[in-house]
Design a protein around this motif. Structure first.
Motif, mmCIF file in Angstrom:
data_model
loop_
_atom_site.group_PDB
_atom_site.id
_atom_site.type_symbol
_atom_site.label_atom_id
_atom_site.label_comp_id
_atom_site.label_asym_id
_atom_site.label_seq_id
_atom_site.Cartn_x
_atom_site.Cartn_y
_atom_site.Cartn_z
ATOM 1 N N HIS A 5 0.459 8.353 12.766
ATOM 2 C CA HIS A 5 1.008 7.162 12.032
ATOM 3 C C HIS A 5 0.557 5.786 12.542
ATOM 4 N N LEU A 6 -0.192 5.280 11.515
ATOM 5 C CA LEU A 6 -0.891 3.956 12.213
ATOM 6 C C LEU A 6 -0.292 3.089 10.744
ATOM 7 N N PHE A 7 -0.298 1.646 11.267
ATOM 8 C CA PHE A 7 0.306 0.563 10.395
ATOM 9 C C PHE A 7 -0.935 0.123 9.559
ATOM 10 N N ALA A 8 -2.255 0.607 9.394
ATOM 11 C CA ALA A 8 -3.208 0.151 8.713
ATOM 12 C C ALA A 8 -3.548 -1.253 8.828
ATOM 13 N N ARG A 9 -3.455 -1.529 10.177
ATOM 14 C CA ARG A 9 -4.193 -2.952 10.401
ATOM 15 C C ARG A 9 -5.448 -2.623 10.921
ATOM 16 N N GLY A 35 0.716 0.647 5.255
ATOM 17 C CA GLY A 35 0.045 -0.490 5.124
ATOM 18 C C GLY A 35 1.250 -1.746 5.531
ATOM 19 N N ALA A 36 0.595 -2.715 6.100
ATOM 20 C CA ALA A 36 1.311 -3.859 6.556
ATOM 21 C C ALA A 36 0.576 -5.178 6.084
ATOM 22 N N LYS A 37 -0.386 -5.164 5.522
ATOM 23 C CA LYS A 37 -1.146 -6.027 4.964
ATOM 24 C C LYS A 37 -1.379 -6.231 3.336
ATOM 25 N N ALA A 38 -1.069 -7.337 2.802
ATOM 26 C CA ALA A 38 -1.310 -7.276 1.394
ATOM 27 C C ALA A 38 -2.593 -7.209 0.988
ATOM 28 N N ASP A 39 -3.663 -7.705 1.763
ATOM 29 C CA ASP A 39 -5.064 -7.654 1.483
ATOM 30 C C ASP A 39 -5.625 -6.395 1.850
ATOM 31 N N PRO A 40 -5.810 -5.723 0.427
ATOM 32 C CA PRO A 40 -6.185 -4.210 0.690
ATOM 33 C C PRO A 40 -7.778 -3.894 1.089
ATOM 34 N N ARG A 41 -8.506 -4.739 1.521
ATOM 35 C CA ARG A 41 -10.112 -4.606 1.576
ATOM 36 C C ARG A 41 -10.279 -3.601 2.790
ATOM 37 N N ASP A 42 -9.572 -4.128 4.063
ATOM 38 C CA ASP A 42 -10.009 -3.261 5.119
ATOM 39 C C ASP A 42 -9.433 -1.686 4.834
ATOM 40 N N LEU A 43 -8.297 -1.592 4.287
ATOM 41 C CA LEU A 43 -7.709 -0.307 3.947
ATOM 42 C C LEU A 43 -8.629 0.411 2.976
ATOM 43 N N VAL A 44 -9.125 -0.158 2.056
ATOM 44 C CA VAL A 44 -10.064 0.468 1.108
ATOM 45 C C VAL A 44 -11.247 1.047 1.889
ATOM 46 N N LYS A 45 -11.636 0.284 2.399
ATOM 47 C CA LYS A 45 -12.953 0.760 3.161
ATOM 48 C C LYS A 45 -12.678 1.797 4.070
ATOM 49 N N ASP A 67 3.533 -7.844 5.442
ATOM 50 C CA ASP A 67 3.763 -8.653 4.122
ATOM 51 C C ASP A 67 4.439 -7.805 3.159
ATOM 52 N N PHE A 68 4.743 -6.620 3.186
ATOM 53 C CA PHE A 68 5.448 -6.146 2.079
ATOM 54 C C PHE A 68 6.869 -6.214 2.180
ATOM 55 N N LYS A 69 7.609 -7.213 3.117
ATOM 56 C CA LYS A 69 8.802 -7.380 3.151
ATOM 57 C C LYS A 69 8.981 -8.131 1.899
ATOM 58 N N ASN A 70 7.975 -8.704 1.290
ATOM 59 C CA ASN A 70 7.997 -9.466 -0.249
ATOM 60 C C ASN A 70 7.526 -8.350 -1.186
ATOM 61 N N HIS A 71 8.382 -7.723 -1.936
ATOM 62 C CA HIS A 71 8.245 -6.667 -2.783
ATOM 63 C C HIS A 71 7.113 -6.962 -3.886
ATOM 64 N N LEU A 72 7.278 -8.164 -4.022
ATOM 65 C CA LEU A 72 6.160 -8.692 -5.565
ATOM 66 C C LEU A 72 4.428 -8.353 -4.848
ATOM 67 N N LEU A 73 4.408 -8.316 -3.744
ATOM 68 C CA LEU A 73 3.191 -7.811 -3.196
ATOM 69 C C LEU A 73 2.617 -6.611 -3.269
ATOM 70 N N LEU A 74 3.514 -5.681 -3.693
ATOM 71 C CA LEU A 74 3.364 -4.145 -3.693
ATOM 72 C C LEU A 74 2.537 -3.913 -4.706
ATOM 73 N N GLU A 75 2.769 -3.992 -6.045
ATOM 74 C CA GLU A 75 2.121 -3.403 -7.222
ATOM 75 C C GLU A 75 0.421 -3.821 -7.175
ATOM 76 N N PRO A 76 0.093 -4.940 -6.804
ATOM 77 C CA PRO A 76 -1.302 -5.490 -6.856
ATOM 78 C C PRO A 76 -1.997 -4.656 -5.786
ATOM 79 N N TRP A 77 -1.219 -4.325 -4.545
ATOM 80 C CA TRP A 77 -1.868 -3.626 -3.344
ATOM 81 C C TRP A 77 -2.223 -2.185 -3.900
ATOM 82 N N ARG A 78 -1.164 -1.595 -4.661
ATOM 83 C CA ARG A 78 -1.216 -0.266 -5.081
ATOM 84 C C ARG A 78 -2.351 -0.240 -6.105
ATOM 85 N N GLN A 79 -2.294 -1.044 -7.046
ATOM 86 C CA GLN A 79 -3.423 -0.916 -7.879
ATOM 87 C C GLN A 79 -5.064 -1.058 -7.382
#
Length: 312
Positions: A5-9, A35-45, A67-79
């Protein structure tokens, strides 16, 4: 199969990419990425690399750390991740059943991914036994993952052996790097997991508690796992001699810690093995170079996963 299990940093994702490019891990390592970062670029790569290599990986789609303590950031990240799930069938959407999770929420997740394999993870779920039994019977769920042994024995027994995975935190995290002591037993789960599960996992040398980075290091620590003659896994902590903020430099502290690791590897090569991460530490010590603490973390995770892979 091993499920770290890793936090995807960034450092963790780069370690996975390195492993995928240099080792055959598709049959032995199946990472869990929260995930812990709302910026998805590193995870996507990283998902592109893992997908192309045929690695089965679980991506938790309801993370709550960083970052996902703010739930509003979840949906753009999922998309931003959606295309990778469509492209690579071995990438598994994952959902963590927490104390606040309801069967309706789990059902909504499963309905959203009804046409593909998924993974369910459990962290102190309050779901009734009947609901867990119903979930355990679903053919579409590839893995049922018990995080940190936070399921009751009764509910854990409901999980099918051919899909059950137990992920435990074996890393005794200290508040300060200077507080780490000598060698400590880490795990021997790889020797006996198949008795009642299809896989096992850990939180590597990161630990299950998410802690955001930041601040200058008082001391530098390098956590190196090694195997004993009985193939159990231990971890040794290599700490810089300088442990005060105003004493020495980060570069110097890194080389002190790395030097201790390299000395141990020279004396006990069969215990630590040989991989690209260890070669990187040795090169830094020989040349007096400092690659940055993020690279050190990346190498520690690489070595951890590579050694477990070699044991499997």
């Amino acid at each position: 199969m091993y499920h770290p299990h890793l936090f995807a940093r960034r450092a963790e994702l780069l370690a996975l990419r390195d492993l995928s490019e240099h080792l055959q891990m598709s049959e032995s390592i199946s990472p869990i990425l929260e995930g812990a970062k709302a910026d998805p670029r590193d995870l996507v790569k990283c998902l592109e690399v893992l997908g192309n290599a045929g690695v089965t990986a679980t991506v938790i789609l309801n993370p709550v750390v960083g970052d996902f303590k703010n739930h509003l950031l979840l949906e753009p990240w999922r998309q931003a991740l959606a295309e990778r799930f469509s492209k690579y069938p071995k990438l598994l959407p994952g959902y963590v059943c927490r104390p606040s999770s309801t069967m309706a929420q789990v059902g909504a997740f499963l309905n959203a991914y009804h046409d593909r394999a998924t993974a369910l993870l459990y962290w102190s779920p309050k779901l009734p036994d009947g609901d867990v039994k119903e979930l355990a019977a679903l053919e579409s769920v590839r893995f049922h993952i018990n995080l940190h042994d936070q399921m009751s024995n009764a509910q854990r027994a409901l999980l099918p052996t051919n899909k059950a995975v137990d992920v435990k935190d074996h890393f005794a995290k200290c508040a300060r790097n200077a507080d780490y002591g000598g060698p400590e037993f880490f795990s021997d789960d790889h020797l006996n997991y198949s008795e009642n599960s299809v896989g096992f996992g850990d939180f590597s040398i990161v630990g299950s508690q998410f802690i955001a980075g930041g601040g200058q290091a008082h001391a530098v620590a390098i956590h190196g796992i090694y195997k004993t003659d009985e193939d159990s896994i231990w971890v040794e902590h290599f700490i810089s001699n300088d442990v005060e903020l105003e004493v020495g430099t980060v570069e110097g502290k890194y080389l002190q810690a790395a030097g201790k690791l390299v000395d141990a590897i020279f004396v006990r090569p069969n215990e630590f093995g040989d991989d690209l991460a260890l070669e990187g530490f040795a090169g830094d010590v020989e040349n007096g170079t400092f690659p940055g603490l993020a690279v050190s973390k990346r190498r520690q995770i690489y070595h951890h996963l590579a050694l477990v892979n070699s044991l499997l």
